[in-house]
Structure formats: structure tokens, C-alpha cells
Design an enzyme around this catalytic site. Sequence first.
Site, short mmCIF file in Angstrom:
data_model
loop_
_atom_site.label_atom_id
_atom_site.label_comp_id
_atom_site.label_asym_id
_atom_site.label_seq_id
_atom_site.Cartn_x
_atom_site.Cartn_y
_atom_site.Cartn_z
N SER A 1 -9.63 -1.11 7.56
CA SER A 1 -9.37 -0.68 6.22
C SER A 1 -8.22 -2.14 5.64
O SER A 1 -8.07 -2.17 4.40
CB SER A 1 -8.41 0.27 6.03
OG SER A 1 -9.06 1.54 6.51
N LYS B 1 0.77 -1.21 0.02
CA LYS B 1 -0.07 0.12 -0.21
C LYS B 1 0.85 1.37 -0.14
O LYS B 1 2.04 1.14 0.66
CB LYS B 1 -0.83 -0.16 1.27
CG LYS B 1 -1.71 1.09 1.56
CD LYS B 1 -2.72 0.75 2.48
CE LYS B 1 -3.62 1.78 3.10
NZ LYS B 1 -4.62 1.58 4.08
#
EC number: 6.3.5.7
Lengths: 480, 149
Positions: free
Chosen positions: A168, A108
Site C-alpha cells: 500500500s 495517513k
Amino acid sequence: MCRSKHHGGRPESSLTFLTTFLAQFNFPRVFSMLGLTLKETARLLSEGKTTAAELCAACVARAKQVQELNVFITETYNTAGQQAADSTLRHRQGNRLHVLDGIPVTIKDAFSTAGVRTTCASRILRDYVPPYNATMVQRLVDRGAVLLGKTNMDEFAMGALGSDTGGSVRNPASYCGVVGLKPTYGLLSRHGLIPLVNSLDVPGIFTRCVDDAAIMLGALAGHDPKDSTTVSDTFQPFSLPEDIDITRLHVGIPKEYHAPHLSAETLNTWQRAADLLEDAGARVSQVSLPHTPYSIVCYSVLCAAEVASNMARYDGLEFGHRGSDHSSTEALYAQTRHEGFNDVVRGRILAGNYFLLKRHYDHYFIQAQRIRRLIANDFRKVFEGGVDILLTPTTLSPARSYRWFVQEDNRTRTEQEDVFTQPVNLAGIPAVNVPVALSEDGLPIGLQLIGQSFQEKTLLTVAKWLEQQVNFPHLQLPEH
Amino acid sequence: MNHLHRLFRITQVDRPVLLAITRRLSSKVPTEPTWKEVDESKLPNPTKIDQDTIAHLERLALVDFANKEGIRRLEAAIRFADQMFLVDTTGVEPMDSVLEDRELYLRDDVVTEGNCKDDILRNAGKVVEDYFVAPPGNIPLPKKEEYDS
């Protein structure tokens, strides 16, 4: 939309069949490999049936085919090629570094990567090139993993992949039908992870199956001198047993997780999984976490307050976007931040400053911190009462359409989407999403297992048992 | 997006196990929601943000509300947070960190990674010699007009 993208996986037992089957048709092996789990791929690499270079090339080819999904903010195919070549050589010489050696990974874009642009999907860091690697990145590199690129996310990780502040990792894992692990706070280093909410952020792991999550955890966990919030206890990497006995397991069903707006299909899946555990001999009891309805409210205040304080670093002077108004320091800061942040981030900064105003501090911020303790205590009491693990839905429903999502503002949607995931962050305990069923529309439905602090092995063992039972119909990649 | 559908397909291996099992009559999962969304009438009156607060927050936050919608969004966030007043927290200690019972690790105060001045300065938009450059300070932001819709 990456939300509807699925990754495939195959049960371990079909591997031999698969390779034999493909061999007779002379299909290119590389494409069939993309559907395998990490564990299976590592075995092919160690047996010399494929190479890291071949695997990397296949991944890059696949990534190019699906480019319009906008998965990557920055692709690192060239360095990946070099890392894969190095790994191939190590395998050939019998010097494999780790089970991850040669395994392609994505990271990410919230994790700092030395010499590779790290933007957090924000204009304010559009051209930021960190001079160092996040500890999580360094540990992957040290073990020979091949970094394909930096993946897309919401600006400053407000709902995306690879780090988990309020859900998340588990939330998208549930929508996409993959395993998503949020480890105990303090087990994985946050050094180099661009912070959103320091007291809640944890690096998280996405994999195709539970065994792979255990492998990744083993490679990543443990004390980091560069992050004083990692615990100094020694972490013992573990693998999970194949034959799992759950008859001595006590599973709690927190009744407050039947919340308003829970979809009928998700409820049904949850009920059936609870029954499945009970039928297999586990003790299943209904328990209460009474402050659950207030958790998301508490979370919204703590999150805004920490965001306001964290985002103070973006002033345009030392790094990141810099505005052009040089009439005064404050004018430059204000312009830089107006241009650099989107309206969701700005909204959180303003709300956080409101809650932190001297006249509101006790009323809002301290009250939220008190509720946080009540939520942590809810979990503690249930575990002290003899429950080993909790079973809940991960999200209210399967993935919704973009059209549905934009009917409300981002703040409202976050309240709804994170209702079952953020209490775990407030309490610091580990949780994992396990894909369990498909909806009528063919969309994945995941369930969340919640464990006790630093009891990841128990948590993942139960997750693996559930995975073994439900036979989740993974998406497969065609072999041509 | 059509070609993407061809790239990914679902292989239904068997009938999903969960649908095949017999439901127990006494599932531990409640059949109805166990709580309701909060009753608005129990909350204090909704907060209206006045012009002074807007200006004060913009100065503190160094970001602007941009428009009336930004103000509405803050009011909604405050309204949401007001639900916290329904929780009795008498005698409850605020919780800063889940690691409150553990000692914080402190490393020795020695330089471990130095000589990185150039790396650090490289990300700055404007430097002179080895200084970061900021415009003149202590000049308050000009007063702004009120936001229109």
C-alpha cells in the site's frame, strides 16, 4: 480520484536557475516552492529565502484548490499554522531542530494523532480521538515538521497511503510517479499505527525523490520502547552519495516476476532498466524465487486470519462506533460491527474466522505460515548466492480506470494489484518504488528494487542511481 | 475536474532515457510469462458453505454475511486459498514472524505514562462512574432466516 494525482519534483541542479528565473518575473515564490523536493525546500528555509509560515500557507491554498480530490479526511490547518509559526521563529533564532523543521507533511489516517480525530476511514472509528501520538507522528512533531492533515485511505488501510501491509505504499507510488519506500520490518515503530496485519504492517514513506526518502527514514527509524517488534540495534541516519558506482553491484532479475497479465509497457520498462544496469557495468543475472506464484495466496490467508483477530477489538464499548441494540452484549457487538465495517472488512473477518476454525486451522492457516517460510527462504537463498539487489516491476500495469477496477470485487483486485509487492512483506525485507517511465497514455510506470534486511542504504543508493539515469518527467506545478 | 488539469501539467524535460538506450539482445528479463494461473482441475472440489457453518461463523465473527453475495465471496476466498495445497510443505516449519531469530525486547514493568483515565474514558460511548457499560451478557444471538439472493 487521487490515484491519478501527481506531484512534481525538480532536479537539484535547476534550483538556482528556477529561483533566479522566477525572481525576474516577480512571481509569488510560494507557489513555485510547491514543486520542489524536501531537500531543496529545507535549503530555502535554512537560507531564509522562505519561511515555514509562507510554505504552510501555500500548501493550504493548494490543498483548498484541489479539495474535490478528497485527499484529507481531517484537515489540521489551524494547528499547522501554529506549528509553522513556531518553526519560523526557530529558524529566525537559528534554532532549527532538524532538516524537517518547517517541512509540511501529511499522515495517513491510520496513524494515531493526539487530540486529532483518527478514523482509519472506517465508520467504526468515525469519532475516535486518540489520547496519544503514534511514535512516527511524535518523531515528526519533535523534529519540527508541520502536519497539514490526515489523508484518506481504504477502510483499514486495505490499499492506500503511508503504511504498507501488502504493497500500500509501493503500489500507489508506482501509479502516481513518486518514490515509495517500505522499510525492513522492525526498523520503524508501529506504536499508534492502527493495525491491520501485525506481522506484515510497516510504516512507509512517500517522497518526490530518493534523497528525500533517506531524509525521512533518518528522522523516523530506530528502536521504540513502545513497540517490542522494533529492533534494538542503533540506526545510523545516512545521506546518499551523488556519484554512484554500480560496477561491483550484482542485480538479480527474478524470472517469476514476469507473471501472467504483465502489461507490455511495464515489461518493456523492466527490460530496459535491466539493460541500463548491465550497460553501466553492473552484473545482472536471472534468478528464481520459485514460490512467488503462491505468495499472494499465502498472503490472502494470513491477512484474513490476522484481520479477523485484530478487528475483534471493535465492540463499541471502549471506543469507536456503538450500536443502539442493548438487548444483549452479543446483539450490541453484532450491530455495532455490522454498522461499523464495510463489506470488504466484513468479508475478510468472516474468511479469517473460517481459516482459523479448529477443523481448518492446520489445513489453511498453518499451511499458509509454512509457505511464508518458503517465500522468505527464496529471498534468503538468492541473497546468500551473492545478489545485492533485485529489480522487478511494482505493478502489473500503469494505473487502471475506476470502471475497470469495479468490474471485479475488491478481493479479486487485491490479488491482482499486490502480486509483486506482498512477497516482500511476507519476508520482512525492504523495497522501494522508483518512478521510471511514462506509458503511451502518459501514466507513470514504476519499478521495484528489493534489498536485504536492514540494508536500506544500499537499496536507496541503487534507487538513486536509477533515478539519476531515467530522468523521469515529473509533473510540475505552474508558477502562477 | 477540468480545472484540475490546468493545475497539474507534465513538463517533458528530455526524451526519456529508457527509450533512448539500445536494447540488449540477451536481456535477463524473460520475454514470456514464466508461470500460468493454476489449473483448476488439480484442486480439490470447491467448498460449498452450509447453513450451520454460516451460523457458526456469524456467531464467532460477530459480523453477518448480509446477503448471498457475502457467502459467494467467502467461497471464492476459500477457492483461492485451496491453491496452497499444490505446494509441498513437508518438513517446513510454520513462520510466525520475520523477527523469529531475534530476542523480543521487554521493558521494565513500571508505570511510565499513567493518570490518563479521563483520556481513555472519553472515547467510550457510555460510561457510568468510571465503568464502561455493556448490556446483559450470556444471551445467544437469535437464530436467523437463510439468506435469499
